[in-house]
Design an enzyme around this catalytic site. Sequence first.
Site, mmCIF file in Angstrom:
data_model
loop_
_atom_site.group_PDB
_atom_site.id
_atom_site.type_symbol
_atom_site.label_atom_id
_atom_site.label_comp_id
_atom_site.label_asym_id
_atom_site.label_seq_id
_atom_site.Cartn_x
_atom_site.Cartn_y
_atom_site.Cartn_z
ATOM 1 N N GLU A 2 -7.830 -18.001 -1.983
ATOM 2 C CA GLU A 2 -8.647 -18.517 -0.883
ATOM 3 C C GLU A 2 -9.907 -19.165 -1.422
ATOM 4 O O GLU A 2 -10.247 -19.023 -2.590
ATOM 5 C CB GLU A 2 -9.011 -17.402 0.108
ATOM 6 C CG GLU A 2 -9.920 -16.334 -0.456
ATOM 7 C CD GLU A 2 -10.487 -15.405 0.634
ATOM 8 O OE1 GLU A 2 -10.437 -15.748 1.814
ATOM 9 O OE2 GLU A 2 -11.007 -14.355 0.249
ATOM 10 N N ARG A 44 -19.263 -20.438 1.065
ATOM 11 C CA ARG A 44 -20.602 -19.847 1.198
ATOM 12 C C ARG A 44 -21.018 -19.277 -0.149
ATOM 13 O O ARG A 44 -20.260 -19.317 -1.107
ATOM 14 C CB ARG A 44 -20.548 -18.700 2.216
ATOM 15 C CG ARG A 44 -19.476 -17.696 1.803
ATOM 16 C CD ARG A 44 -19.546 -16.398 2.565
ATOM 17 N NE ARG A 44 -18.365 -15.589 2.380
ATOM 18 C CZ ARG A 44 -18.128 -14.782 1.364
ATOM 19 N NH1 ARG A 44 -18.989 -14.688 0.373
ATOM 20 N NH2 ARG A 44 -17.022 -14.066 1.286
ATOM 21 N N VAL A 92 -21.578 -12.549 -2.773
ATOM 22 C CA VAL A 92 -22.402 -11.393 -3.154
ATOM 23 C C VAL A 92 -22.683 -11.429 -4.660
ATOM 24 O O VAL A 92 -23.805 -11.183 -5.117
ATOM 25 C CB VAL A 92 -21.667 -10.073 -2.801
ATOM 26 C CG1 VAL A 92 -22.493 -8.868 -3.225
ATOM 27 C CG2 VAL A 92 -21.324 -10.011 -1.318
HETATM 28 P P1 ADP Z 1 -9.832 -11.256 1.745
HETATM 29 O O1 ADP Z 1 -10.025 -12.598 2.368
HETATM 30 O O2 ADP Z 1 -9.607 -10.180 2.737
HETATM 31 O O3 ADP Z 1 -10.881 -10.933 0.719
HETATM 32 P P2 ADP Z 1 -8.002 -12.157 -0.340
HETATM 33 O O4 ADP Z 1 -6.855 -13.008 0.003
HETATM 34 O O5 ADP Z 1 -9.193 -12.801 -0.978
HETATM 35 O O6 ADP Z 1 -8.443 -11.342 0.962
HETATM 36 O O7 ADP Z 1 -7.524 -10.981 -1.285
HETATM 37 C C1 ADP Z 1 -8.360 -9.901 -1.622
HETATM 38 C C2 ADP Z 1 -7.791 -9.137 -2.813
HETATM 39 O O8 ADP Z 1 -6.454 -8.704 -2.557
HETATM 40 C C3 ADP Z 1 -7.671 -9.951 -4.084
HETATM 41 O O9 ADP Z 1 -8.848 -9.919 -4.833
HETATM 42 C C4 ADP Z 1 -6.552 -9.231 -4.829
HETATM 43 O O10 ADP Z 1 -7.062 -8.066 -5.432
HETATM 44 C C5 ADP Z 1 -5.648 -8.818 -3.720
HETATM 45 N N1 ADP Z 1 -4.580 -9.793 -3.481
HETATM 46 C C6 ADP Z 1 -4.611 -10.863 -2.663
HETATM 47 N N2 ADP Z 1 -3.454 -11.542 -2.673
HETATM 48 C C7 ADP Z 1 -2.642 -10.906 -3.542
HETATM 49 C C8 ADP Z 1 -1.283 -11.104 -3.990
HETATM 50 N N3 ADP Z 1 -0.527 -12.101 -3.545
HETATM 51 N N4 ADP Z 1 -0.792 -10.223 -4.888
HETATM 52 C C9 ADP Z 1 -1.536 -9.200 -5.351
HETATM 53 N N5 ADP Z 1 -2.797 -8.944 -4.958
HETATM 54 C C10 ADP Z 1 -3.356 -9.783 -4.066
#
Ligand code: ADP
Length: 449
Positions: free
Chosen positions: A289, A293, A296
Amino acid sequence: MFDKVLVANRGEIAARIVAVLRARGIRSVAVYSEADADAPHVRGADEAMCVGPPPVAQSYLDQGAILEAATRTGAQAVHPGYGLLSENAGFARRCAGAGLTFVGPSPEAIDAMGDKAQARATAAAHGVPVVPGSDGPIEDADAASLAEHLGYPVLVKAAGGGGGIGMQVVPRPEKLAKAVASCRDRGRSSFGNDAIYLEKYIERPRHIEVQILFDHHGHGVHLFERECTLQRRHQKVIEEAPSPFVARTPGLRAGLTEAALSAARAIGYRNAGTVEFIVDPTGRFYFIEMNTRLQVEHPVTEAITGVDLIGWQLDIAAGAALSLRQEDLRVSGHAIECRICAEDPDLKFIPRPGPVGRFEPPTLPGVRVDAGIAAHQQVTPYYDSLVAKLIAHGADRAAATERARAGLDAFVIETLVTNRAFVRGVLDAPDFIAADFDTGWLERFAKGR
Ligand code: ADP
């Protein structure tokens, strides 16, 4: 440049923005809820206005009250910080409608990355590798065949999700239907969006993200990467820059930074942003993603590059050209940030609001503390439990770690229950010292104590 800027946030980030404004001779306007009348961000600001009762929906998220505070005080711009209204395209539009500059990207860019399913599609269309998964949001009826095609385990994600909320790992087909239903519910109740999508669950990944900065004239740079692999419940706890994994993986930095710049260019991005990736143990990386912004963990990037990110956010918002050139940017040493939260590691990290006694951040070379509370105040139950960030910078990773340890040890925090000792324990763990971890490591470490 602006004469007066309103800071639409609270806690450590609002205090930090207020301090940057002061250093640049710009007047600051703080907004606060009835629970925060005496908070550091209010004390430090030139002017302050109460915007409502403690619950965020009635104060820090009350767009009308914040816009009114800005107009009444004659502010020319609004800095949203992170969280709260920072990724709310509607708020950015209302700022513009009220003649205020929103310190951030355009509402269109916020929208383009705000829906995570759409963001994936945009990234993929511009050649940025994404985690194998569904093309956009899916119907319940298609989930099983898609998951089968991807291969288990899969991850069900809420398109509107954020902060680790609305995400579920599904190990086996029998668990899929329930995860889909609960993820939809969670998306609807937390983000007002019940769209969901599927991704292959990448095993034992690292979370590595790239900081970017673009001006209004199409010029942009990256400021290297941050490693944010140490997470609990998908929430970051310790972050560092540069990434030790990137340092030992040939070609990875070039790949990540190029992909991040492509994602930003794809949507005509401007101001500061972060492109997040997960990286598998072989060094293959995938876009997850983009956060439109300030993050932190931005101070670790400031430490290793010497670049004032909030300062640049303000300059860019005011229309200035970004004078930084990629070839002039260098990584200098290593930085580690520890998030200190009012929570109890012995009780599953439940938030522990309460009175603060002595609160004395360390003053040591190479140690910076961004705090959102002060001595003899109260941590209230209304907000995020983050009370301070300790950022240590040293010539290399070992030196930064040593400074972080010294900083945590010297930090006087009385009466409040915090995760400080837990974080301090991580810094001594052999896996941490060897930088040998994945996104599940911290959870395992917490359970194994
Ligand atoms: P949010 O928007 O809720 O922060 P993210 O999509 O950024 O969600 O994912 C947050 C965390 O989840 C990532 O830092 C990673 O640790 C884990 N994560 C996200 N997508 C995957 C995936 N496809 N496989 C394994 N871990 C994932």
